[in-house]
Design a protein around this motif. Structure first.
Motif, PDB file in Angstrom:
ATOM      1  N   PRO A 158       5.558  -2.636   4.154  1.00 35.38           N
ATOM      2  CA  PRO A 158       5.373  -1.330   4.788  1.00 35.38           C
ATOM      3  C   PRO A 158       5.939  -0.184   3.934  1.00 35.38           C
ATOM      4  N   VAL A 159       7.005  -0.434   3.212  1.00 37.80           N
ATOM      5  CA  VAL A 159       7.568   0.603   2.337  1.00 37.80           C
ATOM      6  C   VAL A 159       6.619   0.870   1.171  1.00 37.80           C
ATOM      7  N   GLY A 160       6.058  -0.181   0.596  1.00 44.57           N
ATOM      8  CA  GLY A 160       5.098  -0.009  -0.493  1.00 44.57           C
ATOM      9  C   GLY A 160       3.864   0.754  -0.038  1.00 44.57           C
ATOM     10  N   LEU A 161       3.343   0.393   1.139  1.00 44.09           N
ATOM     11  CA  LEU A 161       2.170   1.073   1.682  1.00 44.09           C
ATOM     12  C   LEU A 161       2.478   2.550   1.944  1.00 44.09           C
ATOM     13  N   ALA A 162       3.617   2.809   2.562  1.00 43.23           N
ATOM     14  CA  ALA A 162       3.997   4.195   2.867  1.00 43.23           C
ATOM     15  C   ALA A 162       4.167   5.010   1.590  1.00 43.23           C
ATOM     16  N   SER A 163       4.775   4.437   0.575  1.00 43.87           N
ATOM     17  CA  SER A 163       4.973   5.202  -0.661  1.00 43.87           C
ATOM     18  C   SER A 163       3.651   5.426  -1.388  1.00 43.87           C
ATOM     19  N   TRP A 164       2.756   4.439  -1.384  1.00 44.84           N
ATOM     20  CA  TRP A 164       1.443   4.578  -2.033  1.00 44.84           C
ATOM     21  C   TRP A 164       0.650   5.721  -1.388  1.00 44.84           C
ATOM     22  N   ILE A 165       0.588   5.717  -0.072  1.00 43.44           N
ATOM     23  CA  ILE A 165      -0.181   6.736   0.640  1.00 43.44           C
ATOM     24  C   ILE A 165       0.504   8.099   0.565  1.00 43.44           C
ATOM     25  N   THR A 166       1.807   8.138   0.740  1.00 44.08           N
ATOM     26  CA  THR A 166       2.540   9.415   0.724  1.00 44.08           C
ATOM     27  C   THR A 166       2.409  10.103  -0.629  1.00 44.08           C
ATOM     28  N   GLU A 167       2.467   9.345  -1.691  1.00 44.57           N
ATOM     29  CA  GLU A 167       2.336   9.936  -3.027  1.00 44.57           C
ATOM     30  C   GLU A 167       0.990  10.624  -3.191  1.00 44.57           C
ATOM     31  N   LYS A 168      -0.073  10.043  -2.651  1.00 46.89           N
ATOM     32  CA  LYS A 168      -1.398  10.661  -2.745  1.00 46.89           C
ATOM     33  C   LYS A 168      -1.434  11.960  -1.937  1.00 46.89           C
ATOM     34  N   PHE A 169      -0.878  11.941  -0.748  1.00 45.50           N
ATOM     35  CA  PHE A 169      -0.841  13.159   0.054  1.00 45.50           C
ATOM     36  C   PHE A 169      -0.010  14.248  -0.632  1.00 45.50           C
ATOM     37  N   GLN A 170       1.096  13.867  -1.233  1.00 46.34           N
ATOM     38  CA  GLN A 170       1.937  14.856  -1.913  1.00 46.34           C
ATOM     39  C   GLN A 170       1.188  15.520  -3.061  1.00 46.34           C
ATOM     40  N   SER A 171       0.465  14.737  -3.836  1.00 51.02           N
ATOM     41  CA  SER A 171      -0.236  15.273  -5.004  1.00 51.02           C
ATOM     42  C   SER A 171      -1.518  16.013  -4.661  1.00 51.02           C
ATOM     43  N   TRP A 172      -2.195  15.626  -3.589  1.00 48.88           N
ATOM     44  CA  TRP A 172      -3.554  16.097  -3.364  1.00 48.88           C
ATOM     45  C   TRP A 172      -3.718  17.054  -2.190  1.00 48.88           C
ATOM     46  N   THR A 173      -2.616  17.515  -1.600  1.00 53.32           N
ATOM     47  CA  THR A 173      -2.737  18.511  -0.546  1.00 53.32           C
ATOM     48  C   THR A 173      -2.485  19.894  -1.125  1.00 53.32           C
ATOM     49  N   ASP A 174      -3.006  20.880  -0.468  1.00 58.24           N
ATOM     50  CA  ASP A 174      -2.865  22.272  -0.886  1.00 58.24           C
ATOM     51  C   ASP A 174      -1.481  22.769  -0.479  1.00 58.24           C
ATOM     52  N   GLY A 175      -0.559  22.829  -1.437  1.00 58.76           N
ATOM     53  CA  GLY A 175       0.781  23.317  -1.150  1.00 58.76           C
ATOM     54  C   GLY A 175       1.805  22.224  -0.927  1.00 58.76           C
ATOM     55  N   GLY A 176       1.400  20.982  -1.019  1.00 60.75           N
ATOM     56  CA  GLY A 176       2.332  19.874  -0.839  1.00 60.75           C
ATOM     57  C   GLY A 176       2.359  19.365   0.587  1.00 60.75           C
ATOM     58  N   ILE A 177       2.794  18.154   0.703  1.00 58.28           N
ATOM     59  CA  ILE A 177       2.726  17.426   1.966  1.00 58.28           C
ATOM     60  C   ILE A 177       3.526  18.079   3.092  1.00 58.28           C
ATOM     61  N   GLU A 178       4.711  18.559   2.798  1.00 63.31           N
ATOM     62  CA  GLU A 178       5.586  19.095   3.851  1.00 63.31           C
ATOM     63  C   GLU A 178       5.054  20.402   4.427  1.00 63.31           C
ATOM     64  N   GLN A 179       4.277  21.146   3.649  1.00 62.97           N
ATOM     65  CA  GLN A 179       3.715  22.403   4.130  1.00 62.97           C
ATOM     66  C   GLN A 179       2.414  22.202   4.907  1.00 62.97           C
ATOM     67  N   ARG A 180       1.750  21.077   4.710  1.00 66.23           N
ATOM     68  CA  ARG A 180       0.416  20.890   5.278  1.00 66.23           C
ATOM     69  C   ARG A 180       0.345  19.911   6.440  1.00 66.23           C
ATOM     70  N   LEU A 181       1.254  18.938   6.467  1.00 66.23           N
ATOM     71  CA  LEU A 181       1.180  17.899   7.491  1.00 66.23           C
ATOM     72  C   LEU A 181       2.536  17.694   8.144  1.00 66.23           C
ATOM     73  N   THR A 182       2.505  17.321   9.403  1.00 65.11           N
ATOM     74  CA  THR A 182       3.760  16.945  10.057  1.00 65.11           C
ATOM     75  C   THR A 182       4.072  15.498   9.681  1.00 65.11           C
ATOM     76  N   LYS A 183       5.309  15.130   9.849  1.00 64.15           N
ATOM     77  CA  LYS A 183       5.676  13.731   9.604  1.00 64.15           C
ATOM     78  C   LYS A 183       4.924  12.809  10.556  1.00 64.15           C
ATOM     79  N   ASP A 184       4.680  13.283  11.766  1.00 63.40           N
ATOM     80  CA  ASP A 184       3.920  12.509  12.742  1.00 63.40           C
ATOM     81  C   ASP A 184       2.504  12.229  12.244  1.00 63.40           C
ATOM     82  N   GLU A 185       1.838  13.242  11.684  1.00 70.60           N
ATOM     83  CA  GLU A 185       0.483  13.053  11.167  1.00 70.60           C
ATOM     84  C   GLU A 185       0.474  12.067  10.011  1.00 70.60           C
ATOM     85  N   LEU A 186       1.428  12.209   9.105  1.00 76.79           N
ATOM     86  CA  LEU A 186       1.499  11.298   7.968  1.00 76.79           C
ATOM     87  C   LEU A 186       1.788   9.870   8.417  1.00 76.79           C
ATOM     88  N   LEU A 187       2.763   9.701   9.292  1.00 83.20           N
ATOM     89  CA  LEU A 187       3.100   8.351   9.767  1.00 83.20           C
ATOM     90  C   LEU A 187       1.959   7.733  10.569  1.00 83.20           C
TER      91      LEU A 187
END
Length: 184
Positions: free
Chosen positions: A63-92
């Motif tokens: 689960p840690v590997g899966l979370a880091s794989w997906i989170t890294e993509k969201f961090q790199s590919w969102t407009d303004g970074g993950i924390e500005q665009r998505l809630t932790k609830d949406e990401l989880l």
């Protein structure tokens, strides 16, 4: 088929690309940015398109590997970074859908299948394209017109690769506009 609405052009057959001198300046810049992006970010694509099951079984087991794989993509590919665009609830929630259903494998296998298929120009299906400025590498309009039967083009004011999560209202409005035009 009635019509399709896209935000990403996907993979195409690189063996049938026009010669560089036949590309517009915007298309040449697009291909240059694509090459730079591949060198910086493309390892995931190479792995998912050549050895999807190897990676998927490892991520399904961690689960840690899966979370880091997906989170890294969201961090790199969102407009303004993950924390500005998505809630932790949406990401989880997104991560948990893959974890609970064990579907990271099928999501990765599509990369392999699309490379194997060598997507060529699609039949004359009316197509809409919404270009989000912070997507991985938004194509110029003339590139999309080479690949698809483009009927509707929208330059979005903001948003990245995960448009449906980042800018759902903008995306939904553009889809409504396009399909309303087709029905008329």
């Amino acid at each position: 088929m009635f019509g399709i609405h896209l935000t990403y052009i996907g993979h195409y057959d690189y063996t049938s690309l026009p010669k560089r001198e036949d590309l517009s300046p915007a298309e040449q810049q697009y291909m240059g940015r694509r090459q730079q992006w591949v060198m910086r970010e493309g390892a995931y694509f190479m792995l998912q398109s050549t050895k999807p099951q190897t990676l998927a079984y490892g991520l399904n087991d961690s689960p840690v590997g899966l979370a880091s794989w997906i989170t890294e993509k969201f961090q790199s590919w969102t407009d303004g970074g993950i924390e500005q665009r998505l809630t932790k609830d949406e990401l989880l929630t997104n991560i948990m859908v893959y974890w609970v259903t064990e579907t990271i494998n099928t999501s990765m296998r599509t990369y392999n299948e699309s490379v194997q298929a060598k997507l060529e120009r699609l039949p004359a299906v009316p197509t809409a394209f919404a270009a989000f400025p912070k997507d991985i590498n938004p194509p110029p309009r003339e590139w999309v017109e080479r690949q698809l039967h483009l009927q509707h083009w929208t330059e979005m004011p903001r948003g990245g690769h995960f448009a449906a999560m980042e800018e759902p209202e903008l995306l939904a409005e553009d889809m409504r506009d396009f399909f309303h035009q087709l029905r008329a």
